[in-house]
Design an enzyme around this catalytic site. Structure first.
Site, short mmCIF file in Angstrom:
data_model
loop_
_atom_site.label_atom_id
_atom_site.label_comp_id
_atom_site.label_asym_id
_atom_site.label_seq_id
_atom_site.Cartn_x
_atom_site.Cartn_y
_atom_site.Cartn_z
N ARG A 32 0.82 -1.21 0.00
CA ARG A 32 0.00 0.00 0.00
C ARG A 32 0.86 1.27 0.00
O ARG A 32 0.57 2.25 0.68
CB ARG A 32 -0.97 -0.01 1.19
CG ARG A 32 -2.14 -0.95 0.97
CD ARG A 32 -3.17 -0.82 2.06
NE ARG A 32 -2.59 -1.14 3.36
CZ ARG A 32 -3.08 -0.74 4.52
NH1 ARG A 32 -4.16 -0.01 4.56
NH2 ARG A 32 -2.49 -1.06 5.64
N LYS A 128 -21.36 4.04 -5.24
CA LYS A 128 -20.82 2.73 -5.63
C LYS A 128 -20.67 2.58 -7.13
O LYS A 128 -21.55 2.97 -7.88
CB LYS A 128 -21.77 1.63 -5.14
CG LYS A 128 -21.80 1.55 -3.67
CD LYS A 128 -21.43 0.18 -3.20
CE LYS A 128 -21.18 0.26 -1.72
NZ LYS A 128 -20.41 -0.86 -1.24
N ILE A 454 -27.55 3.34 16.49
CA ILE A 454 -27.45 2.27 15.49
C ILE A 454 -26.46 1.18 15.92
O ILE A 454 -26.41 0.12 15.33
CB ILE A 454 -27.11 2.87 14.11
CG1 ILE A 454 -28.12 3.95 13.74
CG2 ILE A 454 -27.09 1.81 13.02
CD1 ILE A 454 -29.59 3.51 13.80
N HIS A 717 -22.66 11.47 8.91
CA HIS A 717 -21.59 11.58 7.91
C HIS A 717 -20.94 12.95 7.94
O HIS A 717 -20.05 13.23 7.15
CB HIS A 717 -22.14 11.28 6.52
CG HIS A 717 -22.77 9.92 6.44
ND1 HIS A 717 -24.11 9.71 6.59
CD2 HIS A 717 -22.22 8.69 6.29
CE1 HIS A 717 -24.37 8.42 6.52
NE2 HIS A 717 -23.23 7.78 6.34
N1 MET Z 1 -24.24 -1.54 13.91
C1 MET Z 1 -23.40 -0.93 12.92
C2 MET Z 1 -22.79 0.34 13.48
O1 MET Z 1 -23.43 1.03 14.19
C3 MET Z 1 -24.17 -0.62 11.69
C4 MET Z 1 -23.38 0.02 10.62
S1 MET Z 1 -24.17 0.00 9.08
C5 MET Z 1 -22.94 0.48 7.97
O2 MET Z 1 -21.68 0.68 13.21
#
Ligand code: MET
Length: 777
Positions: A32, A128, A454, A717
């Site tokens: 790399r 993508k 999440i 993001h």
């Molecule tokens: N549970 C995962 C996170 O919170 C979900 C990511 S989805 C790209 O990082």
């Protein structure tokens, strides 16, 4: 096994020996080096001259490696400092207005500004590259776009290769694909179609082609992968016009139009009839349909056919006998046949020989870019000189394939018996959603608009250092686990204080959401050096799903249980779903994907059930890749979605009605998989929505989606922290589409890339916004 017909092979050698070629190679270098050089330049540690020097040395080594392996025609222009679509935008002068000054001041810095943005200027959007895990930068075009040719980079790289004595073929993104991949520039109407700029773009390509010819190119390759998707008659007409015009130029090299990732379909006769001298076609996977379709269309009389018979997107050895058979059939269909991989080798790691830790039994089945190059050269030789010239190699290949076909490393009777016994009922929850919702409501006792996240919390420098220390032996397992436990303790404590309703443990123990599981599954391998470019200087090491998959022991139960022991509130169990595990790995090619997905689903199902048994009342199974793996052609989608949704349900359906299943997907465009989302039958789905002003909530609401939804109200993001008013406004917007009983409050995605300061503030604001909106209900 059928071998190439000797008679046809003789015909080819009489005309011209088959050439071996590739469309592109991994850019990064064995270690790399490119990543380090570019990042060093960004940080001001090296200057532009040093970066250019490293890049030129890498290109030289790449060409030498190819030539020494016996490749007759090497590619140029496939190398890039960031992305080849961005390079094409620069080549045709499609620099967005906001970047022009920077590009004029310093082309290299301006280029990186387009790729990454600066403090003041936003980068191009990234998305993508077809159904691969490579991301390109989306050109921005509008009715006012003025193209202008800048062939400097392409010409310079061609001259480098020629000066080193190589036969070289520049590779460019073709004009139709370039326009089809572009989007309306900011301020331009959404319905603007970049393809309407074709007549303005073609003269620019004509100029570049003339420059390349003047620099010594005999052939130029124009990549048109966009033509393998379903295209409208207008798009096909534009394609015909483009290649009629480029073909009619007098001052140009011979043109090879390349397609890959699927069959050309309706575009095949269009290109076959055009006045270009050659076509490159993919003959692997679903693109194998190119063979009968080419025969039916009468072949390519008078043209060169480059046959992509070695799969450029996976890591498995080729069946050389089968490929020779395909090549033998193709010989009768074109003026000459050359041999290549199905697409650029950019999508596979460099060299399987660098993987010293892989079981030698298994290593025999692997082919990365270096090994695929050797396969291509061998096939070209077999085609030119007859199979007699490669007898020993064919025998070795048959032995390698046989060792795979019979290997206990790839075949586990217990796993096979289990997948074979799966019934329709196994992939269905035992109760319908309304009954489950009531049971979950009673068990969880959550407020309206419950707040959750999440899964991941910031992957801090300390966590990464701890992992590196463990790998290097500077700390032992116990010390490492102590650090993970401390982190979980802090993450739980923060969420309790901030007032979240459903907590997470924060995933501090996970190096990556796919690799972490692959490391623990039997049948999956991870590599040491198997880097593949994801975007820019970001490389990933996809695991290799080599054999039948099973889970020898629980993978996440211990840390989830620990997290739950620290709080009274529910802690969500957190797993990566079967479809995403496949999408972000190299999947075995000796059985249908559906079968591998089923094995993965059963392994994960065991984990889900163990989590439930350990007390988890909420379990999330992430499927961020469900949509990105959608086949390029609509006709193939139904079959994919059928096995993909079944795999998700198989993973999640073994639980009790009062166990709540969540899933997460991070993108805002999913109109085309609404039905599939419903088919998942998840109790709660969280999605990206902050950037698109809750559009997903509107779409799901309008479609009558019956279950619970968490449209993200915090765009993770960006380093921006949403304030309470902003989050509350988004929530109210969500409420106009989804009733309060079914609306959740959460960020857009995991928080692992963010810093603690932003995360703390943002989540506190989310909780405050949820309380404010709840009070108004
Ligand atoms: N549970 C995962 C996170 O919170 C979900 C990511 S989805 C790209 O990082």
């Amino acid at each position: 096994m059928t071998l190439a017909k000797e008679s046809s092979v003789t015909a080819q050698s009489a005309a011209a020996a088959a050439r071996a070629t590739v469309y592109g190679v991994p850019r990064q270098g064995p270690d790399r080096e490119l990543k380090r050089a570019i990042e060093g330049y960004w940080k001001g540690r090296t200057d532009a001259a040093a970066l250019h020097g490293t890049a030129a040395a890498l290109r030289r080594d790449n060409w030498r490696r190819l030539a020494e392996a016996g490749v007759h025609e090497v590619p140029t222009g496939d190398f890039s400092y960031y992305d080849h679509v961005l390079d094409t935008a620069v080549m045709v002068g499609a620099v967005p207005a906001r970047h022009r000054a920077a590009v004029a001041a310093d082309p290299l810095d301006g280029y990186f500004a387009m790729a990454r943005g600066t403090q003041d200027v936003a980068p191009l959007e990234m998305t993508k590259w077809f159904d691969t895990n490579y991301h390109y930068l989306v050109p921005e075009l509008g009715p006012d776009t003025v193209f202008s040719a800048d062939s400097t980079t392409q010409v310079a790289q061609l001259k480098e290769a020629l000066a080193l004595g190589h036969t070289a073929r520049p590779v460019l993104v073709g004009p139709v694909t370039f326009l089809l991949l572009a989007k309306p520039a900011p301020g331009v109407a959404d319905d603007f179609q970049p393809l309407t700029l074709l007549d303005r773009l073609l003269p620019v390509y004509a100029e570049v082609l003339a420059d390349l010819r003047a620099a010594g190119a005999r052939w130029v390759q124009l990549d048109e992968p966009a033509l393998v998707a379903d295209r409208t008659p207008a798009e096909l007409n534009a394609t015909a016009r483009a290649y009629r015009q480029l073909g009619a130029l007098t001052d140009r090299p011979q043109l090879l139009v390349a397609s890959y990732f699927d069959r050309l379909g309706e575009a095949l006769p269009v290109l076959a009839k055009s006045p270009v001298e050659g076509l490159a076609l993919d003959f692997t996977g679903p693109a194998a349909a190119n063979l009968p379709e080419l025969a039916a269309a009468g072949g390519l009389p008078g043209k060169r056919l480059v046959a992509g018979v070695v799969d450029g997107r996976n890591v498995w050895i080729n069946d050389l006998g089968a490929s020779l058979s395909t090549l033998g059939t193709l010989l009768g269909l074109a003026d000459r046949v050359d041999v290549a991989a199905s697409c650029s080798l950019l999508h596979v790691p460099l060299d399987a020989a660098a993987e010293r830790d892989i079981d030698p039994q298994l290593a025999r089945w692997l082919a990365f870019a270096v090994q695929k190059t050797e396969e291509i050269v061998t096939l070209a030789r077999g085609l030119s000189e007859g199979t007699g010239a490669i007898t020993a190699r064919l025998a070795a290949n048959r032995a390698d394939l046989a060792s795979r076909a019979n290997s206990p490393l790839a075949h586990d009777p217990a796993v096979r018996a289990r997948t074979a016994a799966v019934t329709e009922a196994d992939a269905r929850r035992s109760a319908a959603y309304p009954e489950r919702a009531a049971a979950q409501h009673d068990r969880l006792g959550l407020p309206l608009l419950p707040v959750t996240t999440i899964g991941s919390f910031p992957q801090t420098g300390e966590l990464r250092t701890a992992r590196a220390d463990l790998r290097a032996g500077r700390i032992d397992e116990t010390a490492y686990e102590g650090r993970i436990a401390t982190e979980i303790h802090e993450v739980i404590g923060f969420q309790e204080r901030a007032g979240l309703d459903v907590l997470v443990h924060g995933e501090p123990e996970r190096n990556d959401m796919v690799q972490y599981f692959a490391e623990q599954l039997t049948g999956a391998l991870t590599t040491r050096h198997g880097w593949v470019q994801s975007y820019g200087t970001r490389y990933v090491r996809p695991p290799i799903l080599a054999g039948d998959l099973s889970r020898p022991e629980p993978m996440t139960v211990r840390w989830t249980r620990y997290a739950q022991s620290l709080t009274e509130r529910p802690v969500k169990g957190m797993l990566t779903g079967p479809v995403t595990m496949l999408a972000w790995s190299f999947v075995r090619d000796d059985q249908p994907q559906a079968e591998t997905a089923r094995q993965m689903a059963l392994a994960l199902r065991d984990e889900v059930q163990d989590l439930e048994a350990a007390g988890s009342s909420v379990i999330q199974v992430d499927e961020p890749a469900l949509r990105e793996t959608l086949p390029l052609r609509a006709a193939e989608r139904e079959e994919y979605l059928a096995w993909a949704t079944e795999a998700f349900r198989l993973t999640t359906s073994g639980v009790r009605p009062d166990t709540q299943i969540h899933t997460h997907m991070c993108y805002a465009e999913f109109g085309d998989i609404l039905r599939a989302i419903d088919e998942l039958d998840a109790d709660v789905i969280s999605l990206e929505a902050a950037r698109s002003h809750m559009r997903v909530a509107d779409e799901l609401g309008a479609a009558g989606y019956p279950r619970e939804v968490g449209p993200g109200v915090y765009d993770i993001h960006s380093p921006r922290v949403p304030d309470v008013a902003e989050a509350a406004a988004l929530l109210r917007k969500g409420l106009s589409a989804i009733p309060a009983e079914r609306l959740w409050v959460n960020p857009d995605c995991g928080l692992k890339t963010r810093g603690w300061t932003e995360v703390r503030a943002a989540l506190e604001n989310l909780v405050a916004a949820a309380r404010e909106v709840r009070e108004g209900l």
